[in-house]
Design a protein around this motif. Structure first.
Motif, mmCIF file in Angstrom:
data_model
loop_
_atom_site.group_PDB
_atom_site.id
_atom_site.type_symbol
_atom_site.label_atom_id
_atom_site.label_comp_id
_atom_site.label_asym_id
_atom_site.label_seq_id
_atom_site.Cartn_x
_atom_site.Cartn_y
_atom_site.Cartn_z
ATOM 1 N N GLY A 93 47.242 31.113 39.476
ATOM 2 C CA GLY A 93 47.752 31.575 38.186
ATOM 3 C C GLY A 93 46.636 32.004 37.257
ATOM 4 O O GLY A 93 46.744 33.020 36.558
ATOM 5 N N ALA A 94 45.548 31.243 37.246
ATOM 6 C CA ALA A 94 44.405 31.596 36.396
ATOM 7 C C ALA A 94 43.774 32.912 36.841
ATOM 8 O O ALA A 94 43.367 33.737 36.003
ATOM 9 C CB ALA A 94 43.366 30.480 36.427
ATOM 10 N N MET A 95 43.702 33.131 38.149
ATOM 11 C CA MET A 95 43.124 34.387 38.644
ATOM 12 C C MET A 95 43.997 35.584 38.263
ATOM 13 O O MET A 95 43.489 36.629 37.863
ATOM 14 C CB MET A 95 42.925 34.318 40.159
ATOM 15 C CG MET A 95 41.785 33.406 40.560
ATOM 16 S SD MET A 95 41.290 33.498 42.292
ATOM 17 C CE MET A 95 42.807 33.249 43.158
ATOM 18 N N VAL A 96 45.305 35.434 38.363
ATOM 19 C CA VAL A 96 46.210 36.521 37.976
ATOM 20 C C VAL A 96 46.066 36.828 36.495
ATOM 21 O O VAL A 96 45.961 37.987 36.086
ATOM 22 C CB VAL A 96 47.674 36.157 38.329
ATOM 23 C CG1 VAL A 96 48.659 37.103 37.672
ATOM 24 C CG2 VAL A 96 47.873 36.150 39.831
ATOM 25 N N CYS A 97 46.029 35.793 35.689
ATOM 26 C CA CYS A 97 45.903 35.966 34.240
ATOM 27 C C CYS A 97 44.580 36.635 33.887
ATOM 28 O O CYS A 97 44.543 37.572 33.079
ATOM 29 C CB CYS A 97 46.027 34.607 33.562
ATOM 30 S SG CYS A 97 46.251 34.712 31.786
ATOM 31 N N ALA A 98 43.510 36.190 34.494
ATOM 32 C CA ALA A 98 42.191 36.773 34.211
ATOM 33 C C ALA A 98 42.115 38.219 34.682
ATOM 34 O O ALA A 98 41.556 39.083 33.969
ATOM 35 C CB ALA A 98 41.104 35.946 34.891
ATOM 36 N N ALA A 99 42.667 38.508 35.839
ATOM 37 C CA ALA A 99 42.615 39.870 36.370
ATOM 38 C C ALA A 99 43.384 40.834 35.480
ATOM 39 O O ALA A 99 42.898 41.944 35.187
ATOM 40 C CB ALA A 99 43.166 39.902 37.794
ATOM 41 N N THR A 100 44.561 40.449 35.016
ATOM 42 C CA THR A 100 45.330 41.356 34.160
ATOM 43 C C THR A 100 44.679 41.519 32.794
ATOM 44 O O THR A 100 44.706 42.613 32.219
ATOM 45 C CB THR A 100 46.791 40.891 34.013
ATOM 46 O OG1 THR A 100 46.805 39.563 33.501
ATOM 47 C CG2 THR A 100 47.536 40.967 35.321
ATOM 48 N N ALA A 101 44.067 40.465 32.271
ATOM 49 C CA ALA A 101 43.342 40.592 31.005
ATOM 50 C C ALA A 101 42.137 41.519 31.171
ATOM 51 O O ALA A 101 41.859 42.362 30.307
ATOM 52 C CB ALA A 101 42.886 39.213 30.512
#
Length: 140
Positions: free
Chosen positions: A31-39
């Motif tokens: 979840g953190a990787m998805v959030c960071a990638a989209t940001a």
């Protein structure tokens, strides 16, 4: 007199439920990787506004992806551990509470339900066991 494995597992489950301990199978990192990638992508495309929009969108995507993957520790202990794992956990718990000088292990269950120090020792042991044996992340 040895403590019945099932009774001790249920006592640990009660303590874990009272403390609302949750377990996830490494979903937080995803979840953190998805959030960071989209940001990151939003920031590249739209600058500071894109960071906010990408972070928000990523957070919502991460929420949707990981929804339902967090489970109570009690549920994992009672339903996911096989008999050999339960026996190992009971041995670890017995070792953890040995410092409390319980002369008869049959006294463990009543003391466990009424002594905060023993409860914390048992809960720490269960959390460590689940983290090491099942490779779960624990949220307390």
């Amino acid at each position: 007199m040895p403590v019945d494995t099932r009774e001790l597992m249920e006592a640990i489950a009660i303590i874990a439920n009272e403390r609302n301990v949750q377990v996830t199978m490494k979903q937080s990192a995803k979840g953190a990787m998805v959030c960071a990638a989209t940001a990151f992508i939003g920031g590249i495309l739209l600058g500071p506004v894109g960071l906010a929009a990408g972070g928000t969108a990523g957070g919502l995507m991460a929420y949707k992806m990981t929804g339902g993957t967090f489970r109570p520790l009690a549920d994992v202990l009672l339903n996911d551990l096989n008999d050999a794992q339960q026996e190992r956990l009971v041995r670890h718990v017995n070792n953890a509470v040995a410092q409390f000088a319980i002369s008869d292990l049959a006294m463990l269950l009543p003391l466990l339900m009424n002594n905060a120090g023993i409860q914390q020792a048992v809960l720490n042991t269960a959390v460590s066991f689940v983290t090491n044996e099942l490779k779960c992340q624990v949220i307390q």
